[in-house]
Design a protein around this motif. Structure first.
Motif, PDB file in Angstrom:
ATOM      1  N   THR A 214       0.796  -0.886   0.146  1.00  0.00           N
ATOM      2  CA  THR A 214      -0.023   0.040   0.005  1.00  0.00           C
ATOM      3  C   THR A 214       0.973   1.435   0.140  1.00  0.00           C
ATOM      4  OG1 THR A 214      -0.368   0.221   1.928  1.00  0.00           O
ATOM      5  CG2 THR A 214      -2.105  -0.944   1.253  1.00  0.00           C
ATOM      6  N   SER A 215       0.668   1.804  -0.880  1.00  0.00           N
ATOM      7  CA  SER A 215       1.208   3.413  -0.463  1.00  0.00           C
ATOM      8  C   SER A 215       1.322   4.213   0.715  1.00  0.00           C
ATOM      9  CB  SER A 215       0.115   4.445  -0.654  1.00  0.00           C
ATOM     10  OG  SER A 215      -0.617   4.478  -2.059  1.00  0.00           O
ATOM     11  N   GLY A 216       1.456   3.552   2.351  1.00  0.00           N
ATOM     12  CA  GLY A 216       2.462   3.700   3.116  1.00  0.00           C
ATOM     13  C   GLY A 216       1.424   5.185   3.536  1.00  0.00           C
ATOM     14  N   GLY A 330      -9.072   9.859  -8.978  1.00  0.00           N
ATOM     15  CA  GLY A 330      -9.141   9.333  -7.975  1.00  0.00           C
ATOM     16  C   GLY A 330      -7.417   8.793  -7.412  1.00  0.00           C
ATOM     17  N   GLY A 331      -7.788   8.402  -6.124  1.00  0.00           N
ATOM     18  CA  GLY A 331      -6.599   8.473  -5.041  1.00  0.00           C
ATOM     19  C   GLY A 331      -6.664   9.349  -3.660  1.00  0.00           C
ATOM     20  N   GLU A 332      -7.228  10.313  -4.127  1.00  0.00           N
ATOM     21  CA  GLU A 332      -7.778  11.138  -2.928  1.00  0.00           C
ATOM     22  C   GLU A 332      -8.867  11.886  -3.899  1.00  0.00           C
ATOM     23  OE1 GLU A 332      -4.000  13.783  -1.329  1.00  0.00           O
ATOM     24  OE2 GLU A 332      -3.745  14.541  -3.914  1.00  0.00           O
ATOM     25  N   GLN A 356      -8.978   1.089  -3.306  1.00  0.00           N
ATOM     26  CA  GLN A 356      -7.845   1.057  -2.456  1.00  0.00           C
ATOM     27  C   GLN A 356      -7.401  -0.038  -3.199  1.00  0.00           C
ATOM     28  OE1 GLN A 356     -10.199  -0.529   1.009  1.00  0.00           O
ATOM     29  NE2 GLN A 356      -8.797   1.666   2.209  1.00  0.00           N
ATOM     30  N   SER A 357      -5.974  -0.193  -2.093  1.00  0.00           N
ATOM     31  CA  SER A 357      -5.377  -1.153  -3.011  1.00  0.00           C
ATOM     32  C   SER A 357      -5.814  -2.473  -2.496  1.00  0.00           C
ATOM     33  CB  SER A 357      -3.724  -1.004  -2.835  1.00  0.00           C
ATOM     34  OG  SER A 357      -2.947   0.231  -2.474  1.00  0.00           O
ATOM     35  N   GLU A 358      -6.210  -2.918  -2.266  1.00  0.00           N
ATOM     36  CA  GLU A 358      -7.662  -3.617  -1.229  1.00  0.00           C
ATOM     37  C   GLU A 358      -8.634  -4.216  -2.243  1.00  0.00           C
ATOM     38  OE1 GLU A 358      -6.438  -1.227   0.385  1.00  0.00           O
ATOM     39  OE2 GLU A 358      -5.296  -2.009   2.399  1.00  0.00           O
ATOM     40  N   GLY A 438     -11.518   2.303   6.696  1.00  0.00           N
ATOM     41  CA  GLY A 438     -10.499   3.299   7.395  1.00  0.00           C
ATOM     42  C   GLY A 438     -10.488   4.834   6.669  1.00  0.00           C
ATOM     43  N   ASP A 439     -12.070   4.582   5.566  1.00  0.00           N
ATOM     44  CA  ASP A 439     -12.545   6.232   5.650  1.00  0.00           C
ATOM     45  C   ASP A 439     -13.929   6.543   5.697  1.00  0.00           C
ATOM     46  OD1 ASP A 439      -9.803   6.291   3.603  1.00  0.00           O
ATOM     47  OD2 ASP A 439     -10.761   5.124   2.158  1.00  0.00           O
ATOM     48  N   ARG A 440     -13.857   7.542   6.428  1.00  0.00           N
ATOM     49  CA  ARG A 440     -14.891   7.925   6.085  1.00  0.00           C
ATOM     50  C   ARG A 440     -15.746   8.905   5.473  1.00  0.00           C
ATOM     51  NH1 ARG A 440     -16.133   6.041  11.275  1.00  0.00           N
ATOM     52  NH2 ARG A 440     -17.580   8.161  12.215  1.00  0.00           N
ATOM     53  N   TRP A 450     -20.179  10.771  -0.270  1.00  0.00           N
ATOM     54  CA  TRP A 450     -19.502  11.645   0.184  1.00  0.00           C
ATOM     55  C   TRP A 450     -18.453  11.492   1.362  1.00  0.00           C
ATOM     56  CZ3 TRP A 450     -21.323  16.230  -1.933  1.00  0.00           C
ATOM     57  CH2 TRP A 450     -22.868  16.117  -2.920  1.00  0.00           C
ATOM     58  N   PHE A 451     -17.193  11.974   0.999  1.00  0.00           N
ATOM     59  CA  PHE A 451     -16.062  11.468   1.861  1.00  0.00           C
ATOM     60  C   PHE A 451     -15.419  12.057   2.734  1.00  0.00           C
ATOM     61  CE2 PHE A 451     -10.765  11.933   2.448  1.00  0.00           C
ATOM     62  CZ  PHE A 451     -11.422  10.019   2.230  1.00  0.00           C
ATOM     63  N   LEU A 452     -15.890  12.147   3.580  1.00  0.00           N
ATOM     64  CA  LEU A 452     -14.924  13.371   5.076  1.00  0.00           C
ATOM     65  C   LEU A 452     -13.706  13.225   5.009  1.00  0.00           C
ATOM     66  CD1 LEU A 452     -18.277  12.705   6.666  1.00  0.00           C
ATOM     67  CD2 LEU A 452     -17.209  14.810   5.828  1.00  0.00           C
TER      68      LEU A 452
HETATM   69  P1  ATP Z   1      -1.970   3.154   3.586  1.00  0.00           P
HETATM   70  O1  ATP Z   1      -3.313   2.650   3.473  1.00  0.00           O
HETATM   71  O2  ATP Z   1      -0.589   2.683   3.720  1.00  0.00           O
HETATM   72  O3  ATP Z   1      -1.957   4.073   4.694  1.00  0.00           O
HETATM   73  P2  ATP Z   1      -3.574   4.320   1.389  1.00  0.00           P
HETATM   74  O4  ATP Z   1      -4.165   4.110   2.148  1.00  0.00           O
HETATM   75  O5  ATP Z   1      -2.662   5.518   0.778  1.00  0.00           O
HETATM   76  O6  ATP Z   1      -1.674   4.147   1.862  1.00  0.00           O
HETATM   77  P3  ATP Z   1      -3.526   3.229  -1.367  1.00  0.00           P
HETATM   78  O7  ATP Z   1      -4.638   1.900  -1.316  1.00  0.00           O
HETATM   79  O8  ATP Z   1      -2.565   3.682  -2.662  1.00  0.00           O
HETATM   80  O9  ATP Z   1      -3.081   3.148   0.066  1.00  0.00           O
HETATM   81  O10 ATP Z   1      -5.336   4.015  -1.433  1.00  0.00           O
HETATM   82  C1  ATP Z   1      -6.662   4.042  -0.906  1.00  0.00           C
HETATM   83  C2  ATP Z   1      -6.997   5.170  -0.066  1.00  0.00           C
HETATM   84  O11 ATP Z   1      -6.655   6.462  -0.854  1.00  0.00           O
HETATM   85  C3  ATP Z   1      -8.226   5.742   0.303  1.00  0.00           C
HETATM   86  O12 ATP Z   1      -8.344   4.462   1.225  1.00  0.00           O
HETATM   87  C4  ATP Z   1      -8.693   6.718   0.634  1.00  0.00           C
HETATM   88  O13 ATP Z   1      -8.150   7.009   1.416  1.00  0.00           O
HETATM   89  C5  ATP Z   1      -8.101   7.255   0.067  1.00  0.00           C
HETATM   90  N1  ATP Z   1      -9.117   8.198  -1.873  1.00  0.00           N
HETATM   91  C6  ATP Z   1      -8.605   7.063  -2.754  1.00  0.00           C
HETATM   92  N2  ATP Z   1      -8.967   7.944  -3.477  1.00  0.00           N
HETATM   93  C7  ATP Z   1     -10.130   8.983  -2.795  1.00  0.00           C
HETATM   94  C8  ATP Z   1     -11.321   9.951  -3.742  1.00  0.00           C
HETATM   95  N3  ATP Z   1     -11.812   9.633  -4.068  1.00  0.00           N
HETATM   96  N4  ATP Z   1     -11.400  10.833  -2.648  1.00  0.00           N
HETATM   97  C9  ATP Z   1     -10.938  10.897  -1.382  1.00  0.00           C
HETATM   98  N5  ATP Z   1     -10.271   9.498  -1.069  1.00  0.00           N
HETATM   99  C10 ATP Z   1      -9.517   9.052  -2.110  1.00  0.00           C
END
Ligand code: ATP
Ligand code: MG
Length: 563
Positions: A214-216, A330-332, A356-358, A438-440, A450-452
């Motif tokens: 994962t991204s860490g 995507g990704g954040e 997510q990577s998962e 792990g996301d709210r 709606w991502f928090l």
């Molecule tokens: P680690 O788990 O090691 O802390 P990471 O969660 O950043 O790293 P990834 O699996 O690459 O590793 O990223 C997934 C995460 O990225 C999601 O759980 C979420 O927190 C964030 N993310 C992905 N897409 C979005 C999005 N569209 N909006 C907000 N956050 C996002």
């Protein structure tokens, strides 16, 4: 267990109109996953035959450019031929067996795609990594995954040499280079001489395909294991919906080859017959990206939000994109402000996805559904996505909670197997019938998410819960703000308060910081609920980020709390 047996006869191709439909029905969870599945044999080789029979537009399957005039174009047939050669290199000269693990760390070179496919053909489990890995990172990954082989380029070879004595499992080192290096096998040299005949290994759908670290962003990178079907079949449906790809599309994802997004692209584009476009991008900069969109008939673009934040700083009206029609991110979190700017200047909608990577795509704004600005869109089938509490109970619409994906009674096939060698972590990610991301977030009554923020990033101020993303998006609407990150900061009375770290737009860097602080605070109070406004503001020149460009809020938070 591997049950290796070779296929000696290729089955005849199914009728043309059913290719995508067959895999799509499985991808949507409408049909069971077959016991055996191999992406190279069952998807790529099929397209190769269709292409030969004239059932695909004369689009390459793969198109690589490097910005200095070099170009590589492969049809599915050529990709098949080259990847069979690569498979012979892995199997023959490197002696790799199905189930063996190989680290794959390359810049955006065509070899990366060849080797990925060669791994699938041979059943070798790939472990992609990014080129910025240090010797220490490489050692951690090679040891943790007990990789038997590594394939990389000149840039990283010295780092690997520095640590390979500490990695007893490592048997072969392959170099992608035009020169040779002692102790290394030269991949390209062997590739030239390798045979184009290769019998694809017959893999079971549940056999291991890839291991991702994962991204860490929130701690030490974890090993996420994916199967032949989780990735190979998991993106067919979202490839058609979120990425909206067809056989006449040309898809450019600027992501590094080491991130899951590179695999997301591979496994969304090729089942749908689309072309993968790659620019080597030795340096990722806005002008190169915009010029490339003007020069090449790219129809579909995917960049991380950080990159779109850069792109909208440019005068986009000066660029005439040749064929661009669908944009993804995507990704954040994507701040609505960036989406608005992109849309008003290019006329193109920005479709955000979340995963997510998962997982594969958990939710997203598909091409044909209405977009609510700031939302990540709706659940992506076949996932059942819900907002759940700490015990995994489903919460009603509009209520904040954990983003959960239903895994009971049946775990979706398009899901990671587990965190390797970390059963505690795997177990703690499951609550009730759900996997906890792990996301709210909250879901509205129309089913939009709606991502928090990440669970650890949510701020608790005088018992008000504040998601950093909402505050950041509010700040981003102000012209002074180029980029920002919002974290919790200690406060003697409230316990925690909201603190904003802001990178100013060039036009504002000489403004009086105190006046600007007051102005930004008033601005946030106006555009969002006033209790969320940042009581503390700091101006900084750069935000800490992961290599993939994600904001490291945890780093700022630890700094605030003196950890
Ligand atoms: P680690 O788990 O090691 O802390 P990471 O969660 O950043 O790293 P990834 O699996 O690459 O590793 O990223 C997934 C995460 O990225 C999601 O759980 C979420 O927190 C964030 N993310 C992905 N897409 C979005 C999005 N569209 N909006 C907000 N956050 C996002
Ligand atoms: Mg994570």
């Amino acid at each position: 267990s591997w049950g290796v047996c070779r296929i000696h006869r290729q089955p005849p191709p199914p009728p043309v109109p059913n290719v995508v439909a067959t895999w799509e029905a499985i991808s949507l969870g409408k049909q069971p996953v077959p016991e055996y599945f191999n992406f190279a044999h069952d998807v790529l080789d099929l397209w190769s035959r269709l292409e030969k029979a004239g059932h695909r537009p004369p689009n390459p399957a793969f198109w690589w450019v490097n910005g200095s005039g070099e170009e590589v174009k492969w049809t599915f047939e050529e990709l098949g031929k080259q990847s069979r050669k690569a498979a012979n290199v892995l199997e023959g000269m490197c002696g790799l067996q199905p189930g063996d693990r190989m680290m794959l760390v390359l810049p955006r070179l065509p070899d990366w795609w060849l080797i990925s496919v060669a791994c699938i053909r041979t059943g070798v489990v790939m472990i992609p990594g990014v080129s910025q890995l240090t010797a220490k990172d490489l050692k951690y990954r090679l040891q943790t995954a007990r990789a038997k082989s590594i394939i990389t380029s000149d840039a990283l070879a010295p780092q690997v040499d520095a640590i390979s004595a500490d990695c007893p499992s490592l048997q072969t080192k392959l170099l992608v280079s035009d020169t040779s290096r002692p102790g290394w096998i030269n991949f390209r040299e062997l590739l030239r001489e390798a045979s184009t005949e290769h019998n694809c290994v017959r893999t079971k759908s549940r056999d291991s395909l890839a291991i991702y670290f994962t991204s860490g962003t929130t701690g030490a990178p974890k090993m996420v294991e994916h199967s032949q079907c989780s990735y190979g079949l998991g993106f067919v449906a979202s490839g058609r919906r979120w990425t909206a790809l067809t056989e006449s599309d040309i898809f450019w994802n600027t992501s590094d080859t080491g991130w899951v997004k590179a695999a997301w692209t591979l496994f969304s584009a090729w089942p749908n017959g689309a072309c993968i476009f790659v620019h080597e991008l030795p340096r990722v900069d806005a002008k190169t990206i915009l010029n490339t969109l003007c020069r090449f008939p790219i129809t579909t673009l995917c960049c991380v939000p950080t990159l779109f934040r850069l792109l909208v700083q440019e005068d986009l009206t000066r660029y005439k994109f040749q064929s661009l029609r669908h944009c993804l991110t995507g990704g954040e979190a994507l701040n609505p402000d960036v989406r608005d700017k992109w849309k008003s200047q290019t006329g193109l909608e920005l479709h955000e996805g979340y995963g997510q990577s998962e997982t594969v795509v958990i939710c997203g704004n598909s091409r044909d559904s209405a977009i609510k600005s700031g939302s990540m869109g709706k659940a992506s089938p076949p996932y059942d996505v819900q907002i759940v509490d700490e015990e995994g109970n489903v919460l009603p619409p509009e209520k904040e909670g954990n983003i959960g994906v239903r895994i009971k009674p049946t775990r979706p096939f398009c899901f990671f197997n587990c965190y390797l060698e970390n059963p505690e972590k795997t177990a703690s990610s499951e609550k009730g019938d759900f996997y906890i991301t792990g996301d709210r977030a909250y879901m509205d009554k129309d089913g939009y998410f709606w991502f928090l923020g990440r669970s650890d990033d949510v701020i608790n101020s005088s018992s008000y819960r504040i998601g950093p993303v909402e505050v950041e998006s509010a700040l981003a609407e102000h012209p002074a703000v180029l980029e920002c990150a919002v974290v919790s900061s200690p406060d003697p009375i409230r316990g925690e308060v909201v603190k904003a770290f802001i990178v100013l737009s060039p036009a504002y860097t000489s403004h009086d910081p105190e006046a600007l602080t007051r102005e930004l605070q008033e601005h946030v109070k106006k555009v969002t609920a006033p209790y969320k406004y940042p009581r503390k503001v700091a101006f900084i020149s750069e935000l800490p980020k992961t290599i993939s460009g994600k904001i490291l809020r945890s780093k700022l938070r630890n700094q605030e709390w003196g950890r």
